[in-house]
Motif scaffolding. Structure first.
Motif, PDB file in Angstrom:
ATOM      1  N   ARG A   4       0.831  -1.204   0.000  1.00 23.50           N
ATOM      2  CA  ARG A   4       0.000   0.000   0.000  1.00 23.50           C
ATOM      3  C   ARG A   4       0.870   1.260   0.000  1.00 23.50           C
ATOM      4  N   ILE A   5       1.867   1.290   0.865  1.00 22.27           N
ATOM      5  CA  ILE A   5       2.749   2.468   0.936  1.00 22.27           C
ATOM      6  C   ILE A   5       3.540   2.619  -0.353  1.00 22.27           C
ATOM      7  N   LEU A   6       4.007   1.508  -0.881  1.00 23.64           N
ATOM      8  CA  LEU A   6       4.772   1.535  -2.132  1.00 23.64           C
ATOM      9  C   LEU A   6       3.967   2.174  -3.255  1.00 23.64           C
ATOM     10  N   LYS A   7       2.719   1.780  -3.394  1.00 21.80           N
ATOM     11  CA  LYS A   7       1.892   2.291  -4.477  1.00 21.80           C
ATOM     12  C   LYS A   7       1.542   3.766  -4.288  1.00 21.80           C
ATOM     13  N   GLN A   8       1.491   4.216  -3.041  1.00 22.20           N
ATOM     14  CA  GLN A   8       1.103   5.604  -2.766  1.00 22.20           C
ATOM     15  C   GLN A   8       2.280   6.575  -2.807  1.00 22.20           C
ATOM     16  N   ALA A   9       3.496   6.073  -2.655  1.00 20.00           N
ATOM     17  CA  ALA A   9       4.657   6.950  -2.539  1.00 20.00           C
ATOM     18  C   ALA A   9       4.968   7.633  -3.872  1.00 20.00           C
ATOM     19  N   PRO A  10       5.152   8.953  -3.870  1.00 17.63           N
ATOM     20  CA  PRO A  10       5.526   9.640  -5.112  1.00 17.63           C
ATOM     21  C   PRO A  10       6.963   9.347  -5.554  1.00 17.63           C
ATOM     22  N   VAL A  11       7.807   8.938  -4.580  1.00 13.41           N
ATOM     23  CA  VAL A  11       9.215   8.647  -4.886  1.00 13.41           C
ATOM     24  C   VAL A  11       9.550   7.271  -4.317  1.00 13.41           C
ATOM     25  N   VAL A  12      10.140   6.414  -5.137  1.00 11.23           N
ATOM     26  CA  VAL A  12      10.562   5.083  -4.706  1.00 11.23           C
ATOM     27  C   VAL A  12      12.070   4.978  -4.899  1.00 11.23           C
ATOM     28  N   GLN A  56       4.146   7.526 -13.085  1.00 13.28           N
ATOM     29  CA  GLN A  56       4.095   8.791 -12.366  1.00 13.28           C
ATOM     30  C   GLN A  56       5.058   8.845 -11.185  1.00 13.28           C
ATOM     31  N   GLN A  57       5.532   7.696 -10.750  1.00 12.81           N
ATOM     32  CA  GLN A  57       6.418   7.659  -9.595  1.00 12.81           C
ATOM     33  C   GLN A  57       7.869   7.904 -10.008  1.00 12.81           C
ATOM     34  N   VAL A  58       8.546   8.718  -9.216  1.00 14.32           N
ATOM     35  CA  VAL A  58       9.981   8.935  -9.432  1.00 14.32           C
ATOM     36  C   VAL A  58      10.729   7.714  -8.905  1.00 14.32           C
ATOM     37  N   GLN A  59      11.605   7.151  -9.731  1.00 18.64           N
ATOM     38  CA  GLN A  59      12.443   6.037  -9.294  1.00 18.64           C
ATOM     39  C   GLN A  59      13.842   6.577  -9.028  1.00 18.64           C
ATOM     40  N   LEU A  60      14.311   6.364  -7.794  1.00 18.07           N
ATOM     41  CA  LEU A  60      15.548   6.997  -7.331  1.00 18.07           C
ATOM     42  C   LEU A  60      16.573   5.929  -6.938  1.00 18.07           C
ATOM     43  N   GLN A  83      20.196  13.120  -1.400  1.00 17.55           N
ATOM     44  CA  GLN A  83      19.276  12.875  -2.509  1.00 17.55           C
ATOM     45  C   GLN A  83      17.856  12.651  -2.008  1.00 17.55           C
ATOM     46  N   VAL A  84      17.722  11.884  -0.953  1.00  9.65           N
ATOM     47  CA  VAL A  84      16.400  11.609  -0.391  1.00  9.65           C
ATOM     48  C   VAL A  84      15.792  12.881   0.199  1.00  9.65           C
ATOM     49  N   ASP A 105       6.753  12.029   0.234  1.00  8.00           N
ATOM     50  CA  ASP A 105       7.201  10.803   0.893  1.00  8.00           C
ATOM     51  C   ASP A 105       8.143  10.040  -0.034  1.00  8.00           C
ATOM     52  N   VAL A 106       9.096   9.352   0.571  1.00  4.46           N
ATOM     53  CA  VAL A 106      10.029   8.499  -0.168  1.00  4.46           C
ATOM     54  C   VAL A 106       9.946   7.097   0.422  1.00  4.46           C
ATOM     55  N   ALA A 107       9.693   6.122  -0.426  1.00  2.00           N
ATOM     56  CA  ALA A 107       9.682   4.720  -0.003  1.00  2.00           C
ATOM     57  C   ALA A 107      10.981   4.072  -0.449  1.00  2.00           C
ATOM     58  N   PHE A 108      11.821   3.710   0.505  1.00  4.31           N
ATOM     59  CA  PHE A 108      13.074   3.018   0.191  1.00  4.31           C
ATOM     60  C   PHE A 108      12.820   1.522   0.334  1.00  4.31           C
ATOM     61  N   VAL A 109      12.971   0.786  -0.762  1.00  2.73           N
ATOM     62  CA  VAL A 109      12.685  -0.647  -0.743  1.00  2.73           C
ATOM     63  C   VAL A 109      13.979  -1.433  -0.600  1.00  2.73           C
ATOM     64  N   CYS A 110      13.934  -2.472   0.203  1.00  2.00           N
ATOM     65  CA  CYS A 110      15.126  -3.264   0.469  1.00  2.00           C
ATOM     66  C   CYS A 110      14.732  -4.726   0.582  1.00  2.00           C
ATOM     67  N   GLU A 111      15.499  -5.600  -0.056  1.00  2.00           N
ATOM     68  CA  GLU A 111      15.197  -7.028   0.025  1.00  2.00           C
ATOM     69  C   GLU A 111      15.347  -7.516   1.463  1.00  2.00           C
TER      70      GLU A 111
END
Length: 244
Positions: A26-34, A58-62, A85-86, A95-101
């Motif tokens: 849910r947070i991933l899909k809502q975040a403007p920046v990933v 539409q989402q910025v991939q960082l 950068q963040v 908001d920025v969602a930082f994804v990590c395995e």
């Protein structure tokens, strides 16, 4: 300055794209920046591969660069640059969602990013979303419980030394060796001496379509393993008769 955005640390699991939690998705899909750790040699990073199907145009991939080195000065510079950068997005309310395995709190790059950001910016807001880490993923694909009854579990990163492993083998019941590829041959010698090779498993890329499982390592002293490899050692053989 208006309200700042939130830096979310999203755990996205060990590789299987369905292991992300509903909350993280849910947070991933809502975040403007990933944001995510950048891949190497032009390849997509693991976390980016896991979440790619959920992102839209539409989402910025960082991508953030975190070098695979032990030099503290180089690492500190990379963390500082990533935090800057963040903050570029957070300070304007995005908001920025930082994804990590794996899990965001378990040997995770996110820890260093979040700590550096909070040191640089006292107003930074950070939230962590838990997930599935690799020891649990490895146990699931092996069809074994990770522990039973009063088992003592030890998890070691790849930076342990052989003497440390020998000491832990004297009292632990189950040992998980993270990213074992860099020390596999030394570990094999220790387990050979202890007669534990037939109760040890290696899992490459757990839960991914190309995962590989090795069991009974007595004839495998020189396995060439990828970076994402994990070993489970049943020291007391408490798990041997239990399969799920």
């Amino acid at each position: 300055m208006g309200q700042v955005g939130t830096l979310y640390g999203l755990s996205v699991g060990s590789g299987d794209r369905e292991l992300i939690t509903l909350k993280a998705l849910r947070i991933l899909k809502q975040a403007p920046v990933v944001a995510f750790p950048a891949g190497v040699r032009g390849k997509l990073g693991m976390a980016q591969q896991i979440v790619g199907q959920w992102l839209d145009a539409q989402q910025v991939q960082l991508p953030l660069t975190f070098p695979y080195v032990q030099d503290q000065d180089i690492l500190t510079q990379a963390w500082n640059e990533a935090a800057e950068q963040v903050w570029h997005y957070l300070k304007v309310g995005q908001d920025v969602a930082f994804v990590c395995e794996g899990d965001i709190s378990f040997y995770s790059t996110f820890t260093y990013l979040a700590q550096t950001l909070q040191q640089q910016q006292s107003s930074a807001v950070v939230q962590m979303i838990p997930g599935v880490c690799s020891p649990m993923a490895a146990a699931s694909v092996l069809g074994l419980p990770l522990t039973v009854q009063r088992d003592r579990l030890v998890v070691l990163p790849a930076l342990y030394n052989v003497k440390e492993l020998e000491t832990i083998l004297d009292w632990a019941d189950v040992i998980v060796l993270m990213k074992v590829s860099s020390v596999y041959e030394q570990v094999w010698q220790v387990l050979h001496h202890r007669q534990l090779l037939d109760t040890a498993w290696v899992v490459e890329r757990a839960t991914l379509p190309d995962q590989v499982i090795y069991h009974d390592l007595r004839d495998r002293p020189t396995l060439k393993l990828p970076y994402f490899s994990i070993m489970v050692v049943n020291v007391t053989q408490s798990l041997s008769s239990i399969r799920l």
